[in-house]
Design a protein around this motif. Structure first.
Motif, mmCIF file in Angstrom:
data_model
loop_
_atom_site.group_PDB
_atom_site.id
_atom_site.type_symbol
_atom_site.label_atom_id
_atom_site.label_comp_id
_atom_site.label_asym_id
_atom_site.label_seq_id
_atom_site.Cartn_x
_atom_site.Cartn_y
_atom_site.Cartn_z
ATOM 1 N N ALA A 1 -14.740 34.205 -28.578
ATOM 2 C CA ALA A 1 -13.753 33.227 -29.055
ATOM 3 C C ALA A 1 -12.958 33.782 -30.236
ATOM 4 N N SER A 2 -13.651 34.502 -31.133
ATOM 5 C CA SER A 2 -12.965 35.033 -32.326
ATOM 6 C C SER A 2 -11.939 36.090 -31.964
ATOM 7 N N ARG A 3 -12.212 36.853 -30.881
ATOM 8 C CA ARG A 3 -11.226 37.867 -30.468
ATOM 9 C C ARG A 3 -9.900 37.221 -30.084
ATOM 10 N N ASP A 4 -10.007 36.105 -29.253
ATOM 11 C CA ASP A 4 -8.771 35.417 -28.859
ATOM 12 C C ASP A 4 -8.058 34.847 -30.084
ATOM 13 N N GLU A 5 -8.850 34.246 -30.989
ATOM 14 C CA GLU A 5 -8.239 33.690 -32.199
ATOM 15 C C GLU A 5 -7.603 34.776 -33.052
ATOM 16 N N ASP A 6 -8.254 35.947 -33.107
ATOM 17 C CA ASP A 6 -7.701 37.046 -33.917
ATOM 18 C C ASP A 6 -6.348 37.486 -33.398
ATOM 19 N N THR A 7 -6.204 37.555 -32.049
ATOM 20 C CA THR A 7 -4.906 37.977 -31.489
ATOM 21 C C THR A 7 -3.802 36.995 -31.859
ATOM 22 N N THR A 8 -4.116 35.675 -31.722
ATOM 23 C CA THR A 8 -3.096 34.669 -32.079
ATOM 24 C C THR A 8 -2.781 34.703 -33.570
ATOM 25 N N LYS A 9 -3.830 34.873 -34.357
ATOM 26 C CA LYS A 9 -3.613 34.944 -35.810
ATOM 27 C C LYS A 9 -2.755 36.144 -36.185
ATOM 28 N N GLU A 10 -3.015 37.274 -35.526
ATOM 29 C CA GLU A 10 -2.210 38.468 -35.822
ATOM 30 C C GLU A 10 -0.739 38.230 -35.504
ATOM 31 N N GLN A 11 -0.470 37.584 -34.342
ATOM 32 C CA GLN A 11 0.922 37.304 -33.990
ATOM 33 C C GLN A 11 1.576 36.383 -35.019
ATOM 34 N N GLN A 12 0.826 35.327 -35.421
ATOM 35 C CA GLN A 12 1.371 34.419 -36.428
ATOM 36 C C GLN A 12 1.639 35.129 -37.750
ATOM 37 N N MET A 13 0.703 36.012 -38.121
ATOM 38 C CA MET A 13 0.883 36.774 -39.367
ATOM 39 C C MET A 13 2.130 37.646 -39.307
ATOM 40 N N LYS A 14 2.357 38.278 -38.153
ATOM 41 C CA LYS A 14 3.542 39.130 -38.020
ATOM 42 C C LYS A 14 4.816 38.303 -38.164
ATOM 43 N N LEU A 15 4.834 37.123 -37.488
ATOM 44 C CA LEU A 15 6.019 36.263 -37.594
ATOM 45 C C LEU A 15 6.259 35.806 -39.034
ATOM 46 N N LEU A 16 5.168 35.424 -39.710
ATOM 47 C CA LEU A 16 5.301 34.996 -41.101
ATOM 48 C C LEU A 16 5.802 36.127 -41.995
ATOM 49 N N GLN A 17 5.283 37.341 -41.730
ATOM 50 C CA GLN A 17 5.730 38.496 -42.533
ATOM 51 C C GLN A 17 7.213 38.743 -42.343
#
Length: 595
Positions: A427-443
Motif C-alpha cells: 500500500a505504501s508503494r502506491d501511496e509513495d508514487t502518488t505523493k511523488e507526483q503531487q510533490m513534483k506538481l507542488l515544486q
C-alpha cells in the motif's frame, strides 16, 4: 654431504684436464694476491707466502672458496698490478699495458656463471678457447659465434672472476704475426637465462630453509598445548574426585570435570558421581575465600608497615629541611661562600619538593582508609545478604519461566508484524508514487510563484525609482514657482511706489535684458537648475532639462538669454585639449553684490 660430493666429482673431472704452463698460472695468481692453486684445489707452490705477493694490502683470497660470487675490491690506483705472459700449448697471452685503466665491465647479473669473450683471433677454434679458459675452472658449455666472440658458461660463480682477469690480454696463436692469428681479449659478464633460473632456484631454496628455521624457532618458544582430556570412566571419576580435594591439582581436575559435562557424560547412572564432584568443587569456594582473607590481612599489615616507614621518612625530611632553613639565616649564612650558599639553596628546594611528594602520598593513603571505613559502614550485615540471595534465586527461577513464555509470544508477534509489514509495504508503494507526483506538481507551482515574485519585486523597484524622480521634479518646480512669485511681488511693489516715475520705469524695463514673462520664467528655472549643479552644466544639458517642461524651447534662444544676463550666469571653459567643454554656472549671489 652434497657439497662434499660435488667437490669430489669436480676434482675427479679436473684431474684429467691438462695444464700447459702451471708456472705462468701460478705467477698470475700470485700477482692477484691469491695463493696459487691448481684446478683440483691443491697448492701449486707449497711455500707460498701471501704477504710476499705483488698485491700487498689486499687479503689473500682462496679461489676455491664456495660462494665467491662477489666482485673483488678495486685495486688502488697507486698500486699497478703487474701481469705476466701466459704460455699455453697452441697460443701465448701477452699482458696489457699496466698504466692503462682497467677494462670496463657491465653490472654483474645475479648468479652469473657465463662470460662474454670478445676480440678473439679469426682463426681461433673452440679447442684454443678451451685451452685458455679451462684453467679458470670447469667449463660447461662454449657457444662460439662466426664473428670473433663467444660465450663461456662455467660450473661455479667464482670461476667468472678468474676469467675476468684475462680481460685486456693480447692473444697470439703459435708464433704467427698474421692479423687473423692475433687479437685482444675482452672478457665481461654475460646475462644468461640458465644462470638466472639457477640463482632464483637457489634463492627459493634459501628462503625455504629460512622459513623452516623460523618455524622451528617459533615452535620452540610456543607454549605447549594442554594434554588431552581422558574419557570418562569410574576409575577416572574417582581420580578426578581426589584431585578436586587437593589444592595443587584442583585447576586440572575442574577442567576435566567441565569437559566431561560439556561432552554429555552425565546420565542417570553417573549423576551421583558428578553431584559429588560438583559438591567438592563448591567446598573449594570456602578454601578460596579463606585464602583471599589471609592475603587481604597480609596486605593490610604491609600497608601499615609502609605507612609507619613513610611517616618516619617524613619526620627525617622535616629535620633536614629545618637544618637548611637554620643555615640560611643571617648568622650562619654570611660565613658561607657564594658557591656554598648556592648549593645549600638548591639542596633545600630539592628536599622540600621530595618532602611534599611523600606528604601527599601519605595523605592519599589516609584518605583511602577513610573511604574504606565509610564503605564498610554503609554495607549491610552478612545475614541480610544470605536472605536476599535466597530470595533472588527464587525470583530468578520465576523470571526464567516467564521469559520462556514471553519468548514464544514474541515469536508469534514477530510473524504477525512481518505479515503486516508486507501488506503495508504494497500500500505504501502506491501511496509513495502518488505523493511523488503531487510533490513534483507542488515544486513546479512553487518555482512559478518564485519567478512571478521576482518579477513583481523588480517592477516595484522600478516604480519606486520613478516616484523618487517625480518627487524631485515636483520639489524643483515648487521652488521655481516660489522664486517667480517673489519676483512678481517685487515688480508689483516697484510699480506701486509712485505713478510719477512710470516713464523712467518703462524705460528701464525697455532697457532691461529680460523682455517678457516667459523669459523671466526661463531665468528662474535655469537659475534653480544651476544652483543644484554647483560645478556648472553644458548648454545641451540645460536645454534637455527645459525641453521636458516645454518642447518648443530651442538651444539658441536659451544661450542668447544667458549671455545677456552676465551678472546672473557666467560661462567657463573646463578640461584640456580634446576634452575642452563650455560650462554655464549660476553667479547671481555675486552679481547682486556688484549691482
Amino acid at each position: 654431504s652434497t657439497d662434499g660430493g660435488r667437490n669430489l666429482s669436480l676434482d675427479s673431472i679436473l684431474m684429467g684436464l691438462p695444464m700447459s704452463d702451471p708456472t705462468a698460472w701460478a705467477t698470475a695468481m700470485n700477482n692477484l694476491g691469491m695463493a696459487p692453486m691448481g684446478m683440483t684445489g691443491q697448492p701449486l707452490l707449497p711455500d707460498f707466502d701471501p704477504a710476499l705477493g705483488m698485491m700487498t694490502g689486499i687479503p689473500p683470497i682462496n679461489p676455491m672458496m664456495p660462494g665467491l660470487g662477489i666482485v673483488p675490491p678495486p685495486i688502488p690506483p697507486d698500486m699497478p698490478a703487474v701481469k705476466e705472459i701466459i704460455h699455453c700449448k697452441s697460443c701465448t697471452l701477452f699482458p696489457p699495458n699496466p698504466h692503462l685503466p682497467p677494462p670496463a665491465t657491465r653490472e654483474r647479473p645475479p648468479g652469473c656463471k657465463t662470460v662474454f669473450v670478445g676480440g678473439l683471433p679469426e682463426n681461433g677454434t673452440e679447442q684454443i678457447i678451451m685451452e685458455v679458459f679451462e684453467q679458470c675452472g670447469e667449463i660447461i658449455a662454449i657457444r662460439k659465434s662466426k664473428k670473433n666472440f663467444c660465450h663461456i658458461r662455467f660450473a661455479e660463480e667464482f670461476m667468472v672472476d678468474k676469467a675476468l682477469y684475462l680481460s685486456g690480454y693480447r692473444i697470439r696463436l703459435g708464433s704467427s704475426t698474421d692479423k687473423k692469428d692475433t687479437g685482444r681479449l675482452h672478457v665481461d659478464f654475460a646475462q644468461a637465462r640458465d644462470d638466472l633460473y639457477e640463482w632464483e632456484c637457489k634463492q627459493r631454496m634459501l628462503a625455504r630453509e629460512e622459513r623452516h628455521r623460523r618455524r622451528l624457532a617459533e615452535e620452540r618458544f610456543r607454549p605447549p598445548s594442554p594434554p588431552p582430556v581422558v574419557h570418562y570412566s569410574d576409575h577416572e571419576c574417582s581420580v578426578v574426585a581426589e584431585k578436586l580435594k587437593d589444592d595443587t591439582k584442583f585447576s586440572e581436575a575442574i577442567q576435566t570435570l567441565l569437559t566431561w559435562i560439556e561432552r554429555g557424560e552425565v546420565n542417570r547412572r553417573t549423576a551421583n558421581n558428578f553431584y559429588s564432584m560438583i559438591q567438592s568443587a563448591n567446598s573449594h569456594i570456602r578454601r578460596l575465600v579463606n585464602e583471599k582473607a589471609a592475603h587481604e590481612k597480609e596486605m593490610e599489615e604491609a600497608k601499615e608497615k609502609f605507612k609507619l616507614a613513610l611517616s618516619g621518612i617524613l619526620v627525617q625530611f622535616e629535620q633536614i629541611v629545618a637544618v637548611y632553613h637554620s643555615a640560611s639565616k643571617q648568622k650562619a649564612w654570611d660565613h658561607f661562600t657564594k658557591a656554598q650558599r648556592k648549593n645549600i639553596s638548591v639542596w633545600c628546594k630539592q628536599a622540600e619538593e621530595i618532602r611534599n611528594i611523600h606528604n601527599d602520598e601519605l595523605m592519599g593513603i589516609r584518605r583511602e582508609e577513610e573511604m574504606e571505613m565509610s564503605d564498610e559502614e554503609i554495607e549491610d550485615p552478612s545475614e541480610m545478604k544470605e536472605t536476599e540471595e535466597s530470595a533472588l534465586v527464587s525470583q530468578v527461577e520465576a523470571l526464567k519461566e516467564e521469559n520462556d513464555s514471553l519468548r514464544w509470544q514474541l515469536d508469534a508477534y514477530r510473524n504477525e508484524v512481518e505479515l503486516l509489514k508486507q501488506e503495508q509495504g504494497k500500500a505504501s508503494r502506491d501511496e509513495d508514487t502518488t505523493k511523488e507526483q503531487q510533490m513534483k506538481l507542488l515544486q513546479q507551482a512553487l518555482q512559478g510563484m518564485q519567478k512571478h515574485l521576482l518579477k513583481v519585486q523588480e517592477e516595484y523597484k522600478k516604480r519606486e525609482a520613478e516616484l523618487e524622480k517625480v518627487k524631485e521634479d515636483k520639489l524643483k518646480i515648487e521652488t521655481l514657482l516660489e522664486n517667480l512669485k517673489e519676483q512678481e511681488s517685487s515688480t508689483s511693489r516697484v510699480c506701486a511706489c509712485s505713478q510719477e516715475k512710470e516713464c523712467p520705469v518703462e524705460k528701464t524695463l525697455s532697457n532691461s535684458p529680460v523682455k517678457s514673462e516667459r523669459e523671466v520664467l526661463l531665468v528662474g528655472i535655469i537659475s534653480t537648475f544651476l544652483h543644484v549643479h554647483p560645478f556648472g552644466a553644458s548648454i545641451e544639458y540645460i536645454c534637455s532639462y527645459l525641453q521636458r517642461l516645454d518642447s518648443k524651447i530651442c538651444t539658441a534662444e536659451v544661450e542668447v538669454l544667458m549671455t545677456r544676463l552676465q551678472n546672473t550666469f557666467r560661462q567657463e571653459l573646463s578640461g584640456v585639449g580634446a576634452s575642452l567643454e563650455k560650462r554655464w554656472k549660476f553667479c547671481g549671489f555675486d552679481g547682486l553684490k556688484m549691482t
